[in-house]
Write an enzyme that holds these catalytic residues in place. Sequence first.
Site, mmCIF file in Angstrom:
data_model
loop_
_atom_site.group_PDB
_atom_site.id
_atom_site.type_symbol
_atom_site.label_atom_id
_atom_site.label_comp_id
_atom_site.label_asym_id
_atom_site.label_seq_id
_atom_site.Cartn_x
_atom_site.Cartn_y
_atom_site.Cartn_z
ATOM 1 C CB SER A 320 -0.955 -0.035 1.186
ATOM 2 O OG SER A 320 -1.962 0.941 1.028
ATOM 3 C CE LYS A 345 -5.147 -2.220 1.299
ATOM 4 N NZ LYS A 345 -5.237 -0.796 0.926
#
Length: 405
Positions: A320, A345
């Site tokens: 992320s 992600k």
Amino acid sequence: MSGPTDGYGPRGLCRGAALTLVFASVLATGAATGSLPHGHGHGHGHGHGTSAAIKARAVASTADRDEVAHAAAEALADGKSATEAAEEAVSRSGDRWGAVYDEREYEEFEQALDGSYTGVGLAAKRSADGRVAVARVQPGGPADRAGIERDDLLRTIDGHQVDKRPVAEVVALLRGDRTSATAGTTVVLGVQRGATGPTRTLMLTRARLITEAVTVQKLGPDRSDSSAAVLIKVDSFTKGAGAKVRDAVRSAPAGAGVLLDLRGNSGGLVTEAVVAASAFLDGGLVATYDVHGEQRALYAEPGGDTVRPLVVLIDGGTMSAAELLTGALQDRGRAVTVGSRTFGKGSVQMPSKLAGGSVAELTVGHYRTPAGRSVDGHGITPDLAVSSRTLQRGETVLSGLGGGS
């Protein structure tokens, strides 16, 4: 707490954005992964447009905010649990990163973003033979005081065998997520030292702990050398982490290289990753992201160090916001990346308050690197792929760039 290759992670961060993760060692710090600051729709205060070559794309498998809100309100009107109704709506939507928190849980979530969590102060990992081992022990925490050491094996938690369980489940048991355990509650661990040692039964009391998201140390055989390269390890992008990275870079000796270790970093606040990127860039694009199809962008602040040699270490636990930072430094030609492919992600979550006081964190879009690469489901491939001795290989590369070691 527990986490992947590293990480005493805040408990709130384990729910939702990280709870569904199952990989070699799941970072328990991980989970505001991709969250934007509350009340902001434009990331770091920038709402700039992006290149026409970077097109917005539809968001697949995300929960509809109005549908989740309606489910919560309807349940509350019927005298039922608004939180449970909202959770069911999110589950039906297929939003794998969506999560619903009751008021207490969301308070814990926000505290987690400040770097605090409830747990016993240990990080878990999957050992070479498939068992669950201790990756790290937080100094002064309950696990440390009980005599637990790195590489000890976790055999049972509250009488439950954990050998074959995913690390994420082990994390949940340690924290007492299913029982909403708080500081002062106890957990009984079966701990084994060595493959053939006896299993000890230890009762630990959970405590409210503070984790240091950023640590800094010198590298090389002579760490007293004022020009020695610097290792900056970032466990998660909690509040203030970006500024700590920036300060560490500014404090490093002139000409000394930096080894930025993002292995096992499951993300955090996107704005903190942008601040960290600003330490190495002189302005410019960090990432683009779409919110319900509307394209937006994140930019670095001007004045970063663009000369100092930089190597970034990554692995399958890099997620992320940490992937956002990695992608920016790689695409901008600012760093050499070493390690293994990152998790992949690339989704963005934003919070919305529901009837009854609960909060839904729902996926609203995805981000791309400055070159327009999609991270979600793909991850980032390192410039130099290595499967072992990543730190040592990184030091070698850094030395080759003239940054010392």
